[in-house]
Design a protein around this motif. Structure first.
Motif, PDB file in Angstrom:
ATOM      1  N   PHE A 107       0.820  -1.208   0.000  1.00  8.53           N
ATOM      2  CA  PHE A 107       0.000   0.000   0.000  1.00  8.53           C
ATOM      3  C   PHE A 107       0.855   1.259   0.000  1.00  8.53           C
ATOM      4  O   PHE A 107       0.518   2.254  -0.640  1.00  8.53           O
ATOM      5  N   LYS A 109       3.812   1.667  -1.353  1.00 15.26           N
ATOM      6  CA  LYS A 109       4.344   1.896  -2.705  1.00 15.26           C
ATOM      7  C   LYS A 109       3.338   2.596  -3.596  1.00 15.26           C
ATOM      8  O   LYS A 109       3.685   3.349  -4.485  1.00 15.26           O
ATOM      9  N   ASP A 134       4.411 -12.505  -3.955  1.00 11.64           N
ATOM     10  CA  ASP A 134       5.064 -11.262  -4.394  1.00 11.64           C
ATOM     11  C   ASP A 134       4.149 -10.399  -5.243  1.00 11.64           C
ATOM     12  O   ASP A 134       4.479  -9.277  -5.583  1.00 11.64           O
ATOM     13  N   TRP A 135       3.026 -10.935  -5.641  1.00 10.84           N
ATOM     14  CA  TRP A 135       2.191 -10.253  -6.635  1.00 10.84           C
ATOM     15  C   TRP A 135       0.859  -9.755  -6.097  1.00 10.84           C
ATOM     16  O   TRP A 135       0.023  -9.292  -6.870  1.00 10.84           O
ATOM     17  N   PHE A 158      -2.897 -15.201 -11.775  1.00 14.06           N
ATOM     18  CA  PHE A 158      -1.450 -14.952 -11.859  1.00 14.06           C
ATOM     19  C   PHE A 158      -0.795 -15.017 -10.482  1.00 14.06           C
ATOM     20  O   PHE A 158       0.362 -15.390 -10.364  1.00 14.06           O
TER      21      PHE A 158
ATOM     22  N   PHE B 219      -8.439  -6.962 -12.661  1.00 10.44           N
ATOM     23  CA  PHE B 219      -7.643  -5.919 -13.327  1.00 10.44           C
ATOM     24  C   PHE B 219      -8.312  -4.549 -13.380  1.00 10.44           C
ATOM     25  O   PHE B 219      -8.659  -4.056 -14.458  1.00 10.44           O
ATOM     26  N   GLN B 393       4.970  -3.397 -10.684  1.00 12.05           N
ATOM     27  CA  GLN B 393       6.234  -3.683 -11.343  1.00 12.05           C
ATOM     28  C   GLN B 393       6.106  -4.696 -12.475  1.00 12.05           C
ATOM     29  O   GLN B 393       7.087  -5.062 -13.084  1.00 12.05           O
ATOM     30  N   TYR B 394       4.891  -5.176 -12.737  1.00 13.10           N
ATOM     31  CA  TYR B 394       4.747  -6.239 -13.729  1.00 13.10           C
ATOM     32  C   TYR B 394       4.198  -5.726 -15.051  1.00 13.10           C
ATOM     33  O   TYR B 394       3.138  -5.123 -15.115  1.00 13.10           O
ATOM     34  N   GLN B 397       0.570  -6.693 -16.279  1.00 10.63           N
ATOM     35  CA  GLN B 397      -0.438  -6.007 -15.464  1.00 10.63           C
ATOM     36  C   GLN B 397      -0.481  -4.528 -15.757  1.00 10.63           C
ATOM     37  O   GLN B 397      -1.550  -3.925 -15.801  1.00 10.63           O
TER      38      GLN B 397
END
Lengths: 420, 420
Positions: A107, A109, A134-135, A158, B219, B393-394, B397
C-alpha cells in the motif's frame, strides 16, 4: 501410477459454482501436478459456505495426500476460507508480521491508505507456514496436518501461478519424494495437429515405454510435449535430447522453439541478432500484432511502432496506399497488403514492415471474400512476401490466428535472410 | 437459500483431472441451473475409474437433489460411466430400440459401417429414461432413484448443451417446483475491492436475507453480483432494481454497466451515440488499447486507427510531439502525453484522441519515474484531460491496467460531454 502421491484440487467460490467466472486454475494445477508426478484424483468446487468447505476438507483428507485449495482469500466479507481452515485445524487466526510487512509495503508503494480489511489479510491460521505472495496482498499458506499437506492459495490466476511455481511445487517435490519426471516441449507453428501426427507417426510409434508424447494445440501452434519418467535426471535429459534430434528433421520448418519459447520472443531475438528494426501496419488485427510484439520486455530495441489503419483514409494518408488500388482491388487484396507493408516500412523508417488486412467478422463478408479472408505481408529491402489466409467465422480466433501466421511469416523471412 | 433444490455437477474423465482439456461444461451447466433456480452446491471431476465414480455418486446422493453427470459415454473402452451407473442403481444394461434406431440412422446417413462398439451405445441401464440426442450417438439419460434425479450426458459440449437446453432443463423445471433465483451484476471500474466495500458497507449490511452480495475483482474492475432468491420473478427483479438504485449514488462515478456489459463496448456505444470518431496514440501499451477497442464487432463505425509510437522518432514525426518537450520532460511526462493525444486526434483527423506513455517494465525505471509510472490522456475539441497512474512492477499487469484506466477516462470524458 497407483503408488503415486494423490492430490485433490478444491476451488472455493459461489461465482465458480454459479458459472459466473471461468475456472482456469484447476486445469493449470492439474497439469503442473501431473508434471511433477503427483496424481490428481479429484477436482471439486464448493461455495462460500463454511459447512460446505468443512465437508470437502474432511472428504479430501480421506482420499488424498495433498490438498490444494484456491480462492476465498480476498479482504471482503464473502471470503471465509481462512476462518474455516482455523475451524478445521482447531487453531486461531494469528497476525503474521512478515505478511503484514508485505501488505503494508504494497500500500505504501502505491501511496494508498490501508484499511482494517487489508490488515486482516496478514492474519493466518496459527499452524500455517507463510508462503510469500510477491504479486498481491493475499498470502499463500502451507499446512501439515495428520500426515496430509494442505495448501491454500489466492484464486487470482497470476498470483496462484506465481505461488505454485516458485513456492509450492518445489516444496511438494521435496516433501514427497516424487519420481523424476522430465519434460521437453517442441514448439511448432503453421502445421495442424493431424498433419503433424501423420508426419511423425513412425518416430512416435518407436518411442520407448518410459517416454510419452502429447499434442497440445493452440491457435495455429502445436506443442509436442515429451514426458520421460525414471530415476536418473541426467539420463532422462540425454534421452529426451536424442528423441528431439531424431524427430527434428521431419518437422524442422515448423519448429520455432522449445519449452517456454514464445513466437514473439523468438522473432524479437532474430531481429536483434540481425540488427534490424520492425514496424507493423494493421487493419483487421487492430493493434493486436503490435501488442504481442511489445509484450516482450526489451522489444523497444527493435520495434519502432505501428500504424493501425482501420479506415481506408488512414491507409491512404498514413501508409501511402494508392486510392486507385483500394478502389480497384479493395482493402482486402494482395495489392493493398503489399503497399501497406512496404508503406509502413518507408513511413516509419524501419528495415522490416509487416501488415494485415482482412475480414475478421462477424460482418463484412461477401461471396468473393467471406469472413475469414485475410492477407498478410512482410516487406524488407530485399523483397515483399504476401500470403492469403482462409480462416473461420469467429472474430477473436481470426485475430489470434492472423497474428500468429504473420509472426511466423516474419520468422521465416528472417531465417531465409541468413542464407543469402 | 437453504430450501432451494440443490444440484451437484460431476464430470468424468482422466483428461480433465490431468489438465489435458479445458472443462467448459460445468461453468455452462452452473449458469443454466442457477438461471432456473436450482442451486449448484458442488462441482466435481473424477477419473475414469469405477470406484471413484461410485464414491462420488454416493456422496452426491447425500447432499444434492439432482446430480448431473457428463462424460464417459463414448464407445471406447475407457468410458465406463454406463456400466458404473448400472452397478450403482443395481440394474442391468438393456438395449434401447429407440436409441439403436438413432445410432443406426446416424451411421446410414454418413454411409459408414457400424461396429459392435457403436451398437453398444444404444445399451442403457434398465431404469433409464431415454433422452434423445439429435447431435450424436451417445444418448442422454434421466434416472429417478431414492428421491433423487440423476442425469447422464455426453461430454462433447455441443451435444451436452443441446440435451440440457431441449430435454433436461424443461424436465427439471417441471419435476421440481423450483424457487426462482435472479442475479444482477453491477460493473465498476477504477476503485479497488476494499475501498468499494467500505463505501457501500452500510448498504451491504442492510441487504435483506434473501439477497446476497459478492465482489468479483479483475484488473482494475470489480463486479458486484447481487443474488436474490424467492418465488416471484417480478418481485425479485423489482427488489434487485431497488437495491441497485439504492447503492448507485454511492458509486455512480465508478459504474460503467451491468451484467455482461464490457468497458470497450460501453465506450464504443457512447462514441456511436454522440457520433464521434476515435484514434489512439500508444507508447507503453504497444497497441493493446487499440486491440481492445477493435475486439468489438462493428468498432470500425467509430474507431479510425492508432499510431503506436514506441520510438521517440515516431512520436515526433507521426504525432507531432515537439523534440524540445521530449528533451526537457521526457517521453513519460504530462507535457508529452498531452501532445500525443492532441497530435493523434489531429493527424488521424478524429473527434477524440487518447494516449498512453509510461514505463511498463521490467527495465527502464529511474528513481524519479519508477517502473509503473504511466501517463494517460484524452483530447477532444473541448479539452485535454491528463492523468498520472502509479502502477506496479509487472509489465503485463501495467499494460492491462493502463488500458482499462484509459478506456475509463474516455468513458468519463464522454459522459461529462453530455452535461455541457
Amino acid at each position: 501410477m497407483n503408488n503415486s502421491i494423490r492430490a485433490e484440487v478444491i476451488t472455493i467460490g459461489d461465482e465458480i459454482l454459479f458459472g459466473q467466472i471461468t475456472d482456469t486454475n484447476t486445469q493449470w494445477i492439474g497439469t503442473e501436478l501431473t508434471n511433477i508426478g503427483i496424481r490428481p484424483v479429484r477436482k471439486s468446487s464448493v461455495g462460500d459456505q463454511a459447512d460446505a468447505i468443512l465437508q470437502i476438507l474432511h472428504e479430501a483428507h480421506e482420499r488424498a495426500d495433498v490438498i490444494i485449495i484456491t480462492g476465498g482469500l480476498g479482504p471482503t466479507k464473502d471470503d471465509i476460507t481462512k476462518k474455516t481452515l482455523c475451524q478445521y485445524f482447531g487453531v486461531e487466526l494469528v497476525r503474521n508480521e512478515q505478511a503484514l510487512a508485505l501488505v503494508t509495503s504494497f500500500f505504501e508503494k502505491r501511496g494508498r491508505d490501508m484499511t482494517d480489511l487489508n490488515r486482516g489479510q496478514a492474519d493466518l491460521p496459527a499452524n500455517a507456514i507463510y508462503m510469500q505472495n510477491d504479486w498481491g496482498t493475499a498470502p499463500g499458506m502451507w499446512f501439515e496436518h495428520q500426515e496430509r499437506v494442505y495448501v491454500s492459495l489466492p484464486g487470482v490466476p497470476f498470483e496462484m501461478k506465481h505461488l505454485m511455481t516458485n513456492r509450492i511445487l518445489p516444496k511438494l517435490k521435496e516433501h514427497f519424494k516424487t519420481p523424476i519426471i522430465k519434460h521437453k516441449i517442441i514448439r511448432t507453428v503453421g502445421i495442424g495437429e493431424s498433419f503433424l501426427a501423420e508426419r511423425i507417426e513412425a518416430w512416435e510409434d518407436a518411442l520407448p515405454a518410459h517416454i510419452k508424447l502429447a499434442y497440445l494445440p493452440h491457435f495455429g501452434q502445436v506443442r509436442l510435449r515429451l514426458t520421460a519418467t525414471g530415476d536418473n535426471e541426467v539420463t532422462l535429459d540425454r534421452e529426451l535430447d536424442e528423441q528431439v534430434q531424431k524427430v527434428l528433421p521431419l518437422i524442422e520448418k515448423n519448429v520455432f522453439g522449445y519449452d517456454n519459447d514464445e513466437l514473439e520472443t523468438v522473432v524479437g531475438n532474430l531481429l536483434k541478432e540481425k540488427n534490424l528494426t520492425l514496424a507493423t501496419a494493421e487493419s483487421c488485427t487492430g493493434g493486436y500484432v503490435a501488442s504481442r510484439i511489445t509484450s516482450v520486455p526489451g522489444s523497444s530495441a527493435y520495434f519502432q511502432g505501428s500504424i493501425v489503419s482501420y479506415s481506408n483514409d488512414i491507409k491512404i494518408k498514413q501508409l501511402g496506399v494508392r486510392p486507385e488500388t483500394l478502389e480497384q482491388f479493395g482493402a482486402v487484396s494482395e495489392e493493398t497488403i503489399r503497399q501497406m507493408a512496404e508503406g509502413v516500412r518507408k513511413v516509419l523508417n524501419t528495415d522490416v514492415g509487416i501488415a494485415t488486412s482482412g475480414i475478421a467478422g462477424p460482418d463484412g463478408g461477401t461471396p468473393d471474400k467471406p469472413v475469414g479472408t485475410v492477407w498478410i505481408a512482410c516487406a524488407t529491402d530485399q523483397r515483399t512476401v504476401t500470403r492469403l489466409l482462409k480462416l473461420g467465422q469467429y472474430r477473436d480466433q481470426n485475430i489470434q490466428l492472423t497474428s500468429t501466421y504473420l509472426l511466423n511469416l516474419l520468422r521465416e523471412t528472417m531465417i531465409e535472410r541468413v542464407k543469402e
